[in-house]
Design a protein around this motif. Sequence first.
Motif, PDB file in Angstrom:
ATOM      1  N   TYR A  22       0.821  -1.204   0.000  1.00 39.27           N
ATOM      2  CA  TYR A  22       0.000   0.000   0.000  1.00 39.27           C
ATOM      3  C   TYR A  22       0.860   1.261   0.000  1.00 39.27           C
ATOM      4  N   LEU A  23       1.960   1.227   0.758  1.00 45.46           N
ATOM      5  CA  LEU A  23       2.849   2.387   0.783  1.00 45.46           C
ATOM      6  C   LEU A  23       3.449   2.642  -0.591  1.00 45.46           C
ATOM      7  N   LEU A  24       3.975   1.612  -1.216  1.00 45.65           N
ATOM      8  CA  LEU A  24       4.618   1.797  -2.519  1.00 45.65           C
ATOM      9  C   LEU A  24       3.598   2.144  -3.605  1.00 45.65           C
ATOM     10  N   ASP A  25       2.407   1.583  -3.518  1.00 46.29           N
ATOM     11  CA  ASP A  25       1.348   1.959  -4.468  1.00 46.29           C
ATOM     12  C   ASP A  25       1.025   3.448  -4.338  1.00 46.29           C
ATOM     13  N   ALA A  26       0.966   3.945  -3.095  1.00 43.58           N
ATOM     14  CA  ALA A  26       0.646   5.357  -2.862  1.00 43.58           C
ATOM     15  C   ALA A  26       1.762   6.265  -3.368  1.00 43.58           C
ATOM     16  N   LEU A  27       3.007   5.821  -3.242  1.00 42.62           N
ATOM     17  CA  LEU A  27       4.133   6.621  -3.729  1.00 42.62           C
ATOM     18  C   LEU A  27       4.170   6.637  -5.254  1.00 42.62           C
ATOM     19  N   GLY A  28       3.677   5.570  -5.865  1.00 44.61           N
ATOM     20  CA  GLY A  28       3.558   5.522  -7.318  1.00 44.61           C
ATOM     21  C   GLY A  28       4.784   4.998  -8.036  1.00 44.61           C
ATOM     22  N   GLY A  29       4.529   4.238  -9.119  1.00 44.13           N
ATOM     23  CA  GLY A  29       5.615   3.783  -9.972  1.00 44.13           C
ATOM     24  C   GLY A  29       6.284   2.489  -9.546  1.00 44.13           C
ATOM     25  N   TRP A  30       5.701   1.765  -8.584  1.00 45.22           N
ATOM     26  CA  TRP A  30       6.297   0.535  -8.090  1.00 45.22           C
ATOM     27  C   TRP A  30       5.475  -0.687  -8.502  1.00 45.22           C
ATOM     28  N   THR A  31       6.168  -1.794  -8.709  1.00 46.35           N
ATOM     29  CA  THR A  31       5.513  -3.089  -8.840  1.00 46.35           C
ATOM     30  C   THR A  31       5.945  -3.922  -7.629  1.00 46.35           C
ATOM     31  N   VAL A  32       4.999  -4.638  -7.044  1.00 49.92           N
ATOM     32  CA  VAL A  32       5.279  -5.385  -5.806  1.00 49.92           C
ATOM     33  C   VAL A  32       4.769  -6.815  -5.953  1.00 49.92           C
ATOM     34  N   ASP A  33       5.596  -7.780  -5.565  1.00 47.63           N
ATOM     35  CA  ASP A  33       5.214  -9.187  -5.623  1.00 47.63           C
ATOM     36  C   ASP A  33       5.758  -9.905  -4.401  1.00 47.63           C
ATOM     37  N   TRP A  34       5.230 -11.113  -4.177  1.00 44.21           N
ATOM     38  CA  TRP A  34       5.753 -11.968  -3.118  1.00 44.21           C
ATOM     39  C   TRP A  34       6.569 -13.071  -3.768  1.00 44.21           C
ATOM     40  N   ASP A  35       7.820 -13.184  -3.361  1.00 42.01           N
ATOM     41  CA  ASP A  35       8.713 -14.222  -3.879  1.00 42.01           C
ATOM     42  C   ASP A  35       8.661 -15.404  -2.918  1.00 42.01           C
ATOM     43  N   SER A  36       7.979 -16.480  -3.328  1.00 40.06           N
ATOM     44  CA  SER A  36       7.802 -17.621  -2.435  1.00 40.06           C
ATOM     45  C   SER A  36       9.108 -18.371  -2.190  1.00 40.06           C
ATOM     46  N   THR A  37      10.076 -18.240  -3.107  1.00 35.79           N
ATOM     47  CA  THR A  37      11.368 -18.897  -2.922  1.00 35.79           C
ATOM     48  C   THR A  37      12.175 -18.191  -1.838  1.00 35.79           C
ATOM     49  N   GLN A  38      12.257 -16.859  -1.936  1.00 37.02           N
ATOM     50  CA  GLN A  38      12.986 -16.080  -0.933  1.00 37.02           C
ATOM     51  C   GLN A  38      12.173 -15.879   0.333  1.00 37.02           C
ATOM     52  N   LYS A  39      10.843 -16.108   0.223  1.00 37.80           N
ATOM     53  CA  LYS A  39       9.907 -15.798   1.301  1.00 37.80           C
ATOM     54  C   LYS A  39      10.073 -14.334   1.713  1.00 37.80           C
ATOM     55  N   ALA A  40       9.964 -13.502   0.690  1.00 37.37           N
ATOM     56  CA  ALA A  40      10.167 -12.066   0.882  1.00 37.37           C
ATOM     57  C   ALA A  40       9.306 -11.290  -0.103  1.00 37.37           C
ATOM     58  N   ALA A  41       8.981 -10.052   0.274  1.00 34.41           N
ATOM     59  CA  ALA A  41       8.283  -9.145  -0.644  1.00 34.41           C
ATOM     60  C   ALA A  41       9.353  -8.460  -1.491  1.00 34.41           C
ATOM     61  N   VAL A  42       9.166  -8.456  -2.788  1.00 28.97           N
ATOM     62  CA  VAL A  42      10.127  -7.825  -3.680  1.00 28.97           C
ATOM     63  C   VAL A  42       9.402  -6.759  -4.497  1.00 28.97           C
ATOM     64  N   ALA A  43      10.061  -5.625  -4.679  1.00 28.82           N
ATOM     65  CA  ALA A  43       9.448  -4.512  -5.400  1.00 28.82           C
ATOM     66  C   ALA A  43      10.501  -3.831  -6.251  1.00 28.82           C
ATOM     67  N   SER A  44      10.043  -3.215  -7.330  1.00 33.75           N
ATOM     68  CA  SER A  44      10.981  -2.506  -8.198  1.00 33.75           C
ATOM     69  C   SER A  44      10.329  -1.261  -8.767  1.00 33.75           C
ATOM     70  N   SER A  45      11.170  -0.255  -8.975  1.00 32.31           N
ATOM     71  CA  SER A  45      10.743   0.997  -9.601  1.00 32.31           C
ATOM     72  C   SER A  45      11.953   1.523 -10.372  1.00 32.31           C
ATOM     73  N   GLY A  46      11.887   1.451 -11.693  1.00 35.85           N
ATOM     74  CA  GLY A  46      13.040   1.846 -12.490  1.00 35.85           C
ATOM     75  C   GLY A  46      14.232   0.987 -12.150  1.00 35.85           C
ATOM     76  N   SER A  47      15.331   1.630 -11.758  1.00 33.47           N
ATOM     77  CA  SER A  47      16.547   0.899 -11.411  1.00 33.47           C
ATOM     78  C   SER A  47      16.623   0.552  -9.923  1.00 33.47           C
ATOM     79  N   THR A  48      15.588   0.892  -9.169  1.00 32.77           N
ATOM     80  CA  THR A  48      15.592   0.628  -7.721  1.00 32.77           C
ATOM     81  C   THR A  48      14.869  -0.678  -7.423  1.00 32.77           C
ATOM     82  N   ARG A  49      15.514  -1.520  -6.664  1.00 34.07           N
ATOM     83  CA  ARG A  49      14.923  -2.806  -6.260  1.00 34.07           C
ATOM     84  C   ARG A  49      14.892  -2.869  -4.740  1.00 34.07           C
ATOM     85  N   LEU A  50      13.776  -3.313  -4.191  1.00 37.30           N
ATOM     86  CA  LEU A  50      13.589  -3.407  -2.746  1.00 37.30           C
ATOM     87  C   LEU A  50      13.143  -4.816  -2.391  1.00 37.30           C
TER      88      LEU A  50
END
Length: 260
Positions: free
Chosen positions: A51-79
């Motif tokens: 919700y935070l990244l959606d509000a900031l705009g420009g992010w895609t967010v997914d759940w990586d079941s292998t890493q068991k982590a939330a992963v997000a990206s915006s341009g060249s930034t990966r979280l």
Amino acid sequence: MKRAFLCGLLAAAALAVPANAARTVPVHVDGGRLPGTSYLESGVTYVPLRYLLDALGGWTVDWDSTQKAAVASSGSTRLTATPSKDTIQINQKTLRGNVTLSNGRTYVPLRLVAEALGNEVEWDPYLQGASVTSAHADYDAEDLYWLSRIIHAESRGESLEGQIAVGNVVLNRVKSKEFPNTVSGVIFDRRHAVQFEPVANGTLYQTPNTQSVEAAKRALDGESVVGNALYFYAPALSQGTWINANRVYHMTIGCHRFYL
């Protein structure tokens, strides 16, 4: 609001956050309410990452079941937010903070993540919640939030000019040594009793309409229609006894009389 309905809302909120959460709090991003439920625990505000990244705009967010982590990206930034490690990885930088997975949502510390991404975070004592101003925002989120609401509460039936005028009075007070130096401080000022009736009757908390938000933005941009006016009142609703006796009349716009 009926007691039963309120209790139902509180119960729903309690189920939506981790069991150890102290209390739910509102969070606003650029003046808009963040969806979902955020909570305050030990002085830290936690929010759903998506919700935070959606509000900031420009992010895609997914759940990586292998890493068991939330992963997000915006341009060249990966979280990557990993609950098992309590880490938030932003490109090559690792941040440490409590990362919780609850009811399918990944919760992260608001200030830690938002500021690391170049945004500003403030605690709003009047909102009793957090206010985020994004890096690309044209206005301070807290200022826009409160100014648009006082304009709407005081003058929602007025013309755009009349609404800008109300915003001008608030901002003129912010600049004056006679009043607090913030928008929220001016609106909630009680040194000489409540200054704005909507604070007392609760209409301040109504969602502002589109015109009120536009008026707030124009006032914040410096558009002025009432010069240095510091006071106003509506003769149809108040006698304005003190204002008439102590301040200099300046002009009338719509149903409001403005005074220096």
